[in-house]
Structure formats: C-alpha cells, structure tokens
Design an enzyme around this catalytic site. Structure first.
Site, mmCIF file in Angstrom:
data_model
loop_
_atom_site.group_PDB
_atom_site.id
_atom_site.type_symbol
_atom_site.label_atom_id
_atom_site.label_comp_id
_atom_site.label_asym_id
_atom_site.label_seq_id
_atom_site.Cartn_x
_atom_site.Cartn_y
_atom_site.Cartn_z
ATOM 1 N N HIS A 33 0.668 -0.981 -0.064
ATOM 2 C CA HIS A 33 0.108 -0.179 0.010
ATOM 3 C C HIS A 33 0.975 1.327 -0.097
ATOM 4 C CE1 HIS A 33 -2.953 3.014 0.866
ATOM 5 N NE2 HIS A 33 -2.364 3.287 1.860
ATOM 6 N N GLU A 61 0.582 5.643 12.685
ATOM 7 C CA GLU A 61 -1.047 5.268 12.912
ATOM 8 C C GLU A 61 -0.885 3.816 13.206
ATOM 9 O OE1 GLU A 61 -4.557 5.511 10.076
ATOM 10 O OE2 GLU A 61 -3.626 7.333 10.359
ATOM 11 N N ASP A 62 -0.138 3.033 12.411
ATOM 12 C CA ASP A 62 0.058 1.502 12.507
ATOM 13 C C ASP A 62 1.078 0.702 13.135
ATOM 14 O OD1 ASP A 62 -2.497 1.965 11.072
ATOM 15 O OD2 ASP A 62 -1.593 1.682 9.252
ATOM 16 N N ASP A 121 -3.313 8.190 -1.213
ATOM 17 C CA ASP A 121 -3.827 7.078 -0.183
ATOM 18 C C ASP A 121 -5.212 7.000 -0.572
ATOM 19 O OD1 ASP A 121 -4.002 5.674 2.286
ATOM 20 O OD2 ASP A 121 -4.723 7.281 3.142
#
Length: 196
Positions: A33, A61-62, A121
């Site tokens: 991604h 964020e991840d 995105d």
C-alpha cells in the site's frame, strides 16, 4: 548512501513487517500500500520529502513508530507531513461518523503536499473496495466522497482520479447485483455533517 526516499522505504517496510501487518482483503504484505501511494505521488512530483512521507504515511498510525522517531530519522518536514496524514485518536467521538468528520477536518487543514499524499492514499484504498467488500464499500465510498471535497489544495489530477474512482464505485453499487438505492447514499452522506 541511500536517498531520503529509499531510507523511508526501508524504514516503512521494516516497521510494517515487524507488526505482521497485512492488507485486509488480499493478505499481501502491508508495504504494497505505501508503495502504491508513493508511485501515485511520483506521478505528480519528484519531491523526495513528499515521496518519503508517502512511504511513511501509515507508520505512526499502524506501528510502534512515533512522530519523534520520524523526525529524528527523516527531519521535521517529513515528520510534519506524516503528522498531517495521521488519524488522531478521537475518544470523545461517539460513533464512526463523528470520528471520520474529525479526521476529515484534520486533513482539510493539511498542506497541499499532504493533501496530495492523502489523495494518493484514497485512490489506492478505493480501487477495488467494491470487488472485495461491497457492503462496507457503500459506507467507505460515501466517506471518501465527503473527504475529497476538503482536499482541493492537493494535486488536481489526483483529485480527479480519486473522484472518478469513488463515483464509479458508487455507480457500480447502484447496479446488479448490489442494487443499493440512490437515496441510501444521500442519507448516508448526511451523517457526515462538517462544522461550519
């Protein structure tokens, strides 16, 4: 010596791999991604800063990475872009629509460069959502329709590409075998009331 972008690619690859993160529908390694986002950004700019931020846009964020980590490795400018792209926690938000509106307002205040990365995105995340998850796509595509209206400072070509993918996806959902009534999309969109 690696370029800023290459360092970001390596950092993001390692950070996402260490969490065991995979793409939701395809089970591919998550790094596909950020790679796709970086390629979309590359189609409109050769800015090393923007390309680095494209690779890193989901790390805070991840993964266990912090904005301080990003700044120490990549500098304040890249960290600033990543901060503008990071979905902050909204403990006061009572439901998904409220959380999303808060995030939309956050990205609406982002720089044109950050909005360009966000559009890339959105393009990558919406390309095949109808195919993999038509039920969730109904909600997701309406959210992205609302969000891109606030991203007009981003690259106009990517904005148009995002809009086309979103509207085509909504169009598909109105047809067989999904048969989502057009009024459903209108009612869903009303849930995302933006502050004046």
């Amino acid at each position: 010596m690696y370029s800023l972008e290459e360092k970001a690619r390596r950092y993001a690859s390692k950070a996402h791999a260490e969490t065991g993160q995979r793409r939701k529908y395809t089970d591919e390694p998550y790094i596909v991604h950020p790679a796709a986002v970086a390629e979309l950004v590359r189609s409109v700019t050769d800015s090393e800063t923007m390309l680095a931020a494209a690779w890193l846009h989901d790390t805070v964020e991840d993964t266990s990475s912090t904005l301080a980590d990003i700044e120490s490795h990549f500098g304040a400018e890249v960290a600033s872009l990543v901060a503008m792209l990071t979905d902050s926690k909204q403990p006061q938000a009572k439901n998904r629509a409220a959380r999303k509106v808060a995030h939309f307002c956050h990205t609406a205040q982002a720089s044109g460069d950050a909005q360009t990365i966000k559009l890339a995105d959105i393009i990558d995340n919406t390309r095949s959502i109808v195919h993999y998850d038509p039920h969730f796509a109904r909600v997701y595509l309406v959210e992205k329709r609302v969000q891109i209206e606030l991203l007009k400072a981003g690259d106009s070509g990517l904005w148009q590409q995002a809009s086309t993918i979103i509207e085509n996806g909504i169009g598909q959902l109105k047809l067989a075998p999904h048969h989502v009534p057009p009024v459903w999309f209108d009612r869903q969109q009303q849930k995302y009331q933006l502050p004046e």
